[in-house]
Design a protein around this motif. Structure first.
Motif, short mmCIF file in Angstrom:
data_model
loop_
_atom_site.label_atom_id
_atom_site.label_comp_id
_atom_site.label_asym_id
_atom_site.label_seq_id
_atom_site.Cartn_x
_atom_site.Cartn_y
_atom_site.Cartn_z
N PHE A 10 98.91 71.59 88.02
CA PHE A 10 98.32 72.79 87.72
C PHE A 10 98.46 73.29 86.21
N GLN A 11 99.13 72.51 85.17
CA GLN A 11 99.49 72.79 83.84
C GLN A 11 98.25 72.68 82.88
N GLU A 12 97.27 71.92 83.17
CA GLU A 12 96.14 71.82 82.42
C GLU A 12 95.34 73.00 82.10
N GLU A 13 95.51 73.83 82.84
CA GLU A 13 94.89 75.41 82.71
C GLU A 13 95.93 76.58 83.23
N VAL A 14 96.11 77.27 82.08
CA VAL A 14 96.95 78.11 82.47
C VAL A 14 96.42 79.57 82.06
N THR A 15 96.53 80.44 82.95
CA THR A 15 95.98 81.91 82.76
C THR A 15 97.16 82.82 82.07
N VAL A 16 96.87 83.23 80.71
CA VAL A 16 97.74 84.04 79.82
C VAL A 16 97.23 85.29 79.46
N THR A 43 102.60 84.35 80.16
CA THR A 43 101.95 83.84 81.37
C THR A 43 101.42 85.07 82.05
N TRP A 44 100.08 85.11 82.73
CA TRP A 44 99.73 86.22 83.17
C TRP A 44 100.40 86.33 84.62
N PHE A 82 106.66 82.98 89.00
CA PHE A 82 105.27 82.81 88.06
C PHE A 82 104.32 81.78 88.72
N ALA A 83 103.27 81.59 88.33
CA ALA A 83 102.28 80.71 88.60
C ALA A 83 101.44 80.45 87.44
N TYR A 84 101.19 79.19 86.97
CA TYR A 84 100.02 79.03 86.09
C TYR A 84 98.80 79.51 86.15
N ASN A 85 98.08 79.22 87.23
CA ASN A 85 96.81 79.81 87.48
C ASN A 85 96.61 80.18 88.65
N GLU A 86 95.43 80.57 89.24
CA GLU A 86 95.11 81.14 90.51
C GLU A 86 95.20 80.30 91.58
N TYR A 91 98.68 78.28 96.13
CA TYR A 91 99.30 77.30 96.65
C TYR A 91 100.70 77.96 97.20
N LEU A 92 101.10 78.63 96.36
CA LEU A 92 102.66 79.21 96.51
C LEU A 92 102.37 80.43 97.36
N GLU A 93 101.66 81.03 97.39
CA GLU A 93 101.46 82.06 98.68
C GLU A 93 101.27 81.24 99.98
N GLN A 94 100.56 80.26 100.16
CA GLN A 94 100.21 79.74 101.48
C GLN A 94 101.76 79.06 101.90
N TYR A 95 102.37 78.51 100.79
CA TYR A 95 103.61 78.05 101.32
C TYR A 95 104.75 79.07 101.67
#
Length: 147
Positions: A15-21, A79-80, A91-95, A100-104
């Motif tokens: 997930f790290q190549e695109e991070v929402t900030v 981080t947004w 935290f999460a890098y992007n949507e 993914y974390l929400e599903q888990y």
């Protein structure tokens, strides 16, 4: 809430190549991206038009190199998708990471096949895994999705 989650064995690097900030100029949602081959990182805000490009040189422990860090690491930005949780931070890098974390977190049955001991889920802090935190974490995720 779904009942079953199948671990995709993603690593955090997935997930790290695109991070929402937060944009450093207008503080609204912006995106950082990184291209490791070109050794360039970009920050773009669609709200105010701010745009910045940097090389991927970072200094870590006294060594300067082109590290493969998350896209936001090359800019001094927040981080947004980040929120305090007890004595820690969620935290999460992007949507995609957030979903993914929400599903888990939302699943009552969490299936893990062929783990490698380096997956994103195995490296999460303990509070992400505890069922007693499920409702509170899902509430945080909902707030972050509409932020």
């Amino acid at each position: 809430m779904q009942n079953r989650f199948q671990d995709q064995n993603f690593r955090l690097t997935h997930f790290q190549e695109e991070v929402t900030v937060a944009c450093p100029k207008c503080h609204k949602k912006a995106v950082t991206t990184v291209n490791y081959d070109e050794k360039k990182a970009k920050l773009t805000c669609t709200h105010c038009g701010f745009h910045d490009v940097k090389d991927t040189l970072l200094t870590h422990l006294g060594y300067t190199a082109n590290y493969k860090a998350d896209a936001s690491a090359y800019f001094d930005v927040e981080t947004w998708y980040c929120a305090p949780f007890k004595n820690d931070f969620f935290f999460a890098y992007n949507e995609a990471h957030l979903l993914y974390l929400e599903q888990y977190i939302g699943a009552k049955l969490r299936e893990h096949k062929d783990r490698s001991h380096f997956t994103l889920l195995e490296k999460l802090p303990k509070f992400y895994h505890e069922s007693k935190n499920r409702a509170a974490l899902l509430k945080i995720i909902e707030k972050l999705k509409t932020k």
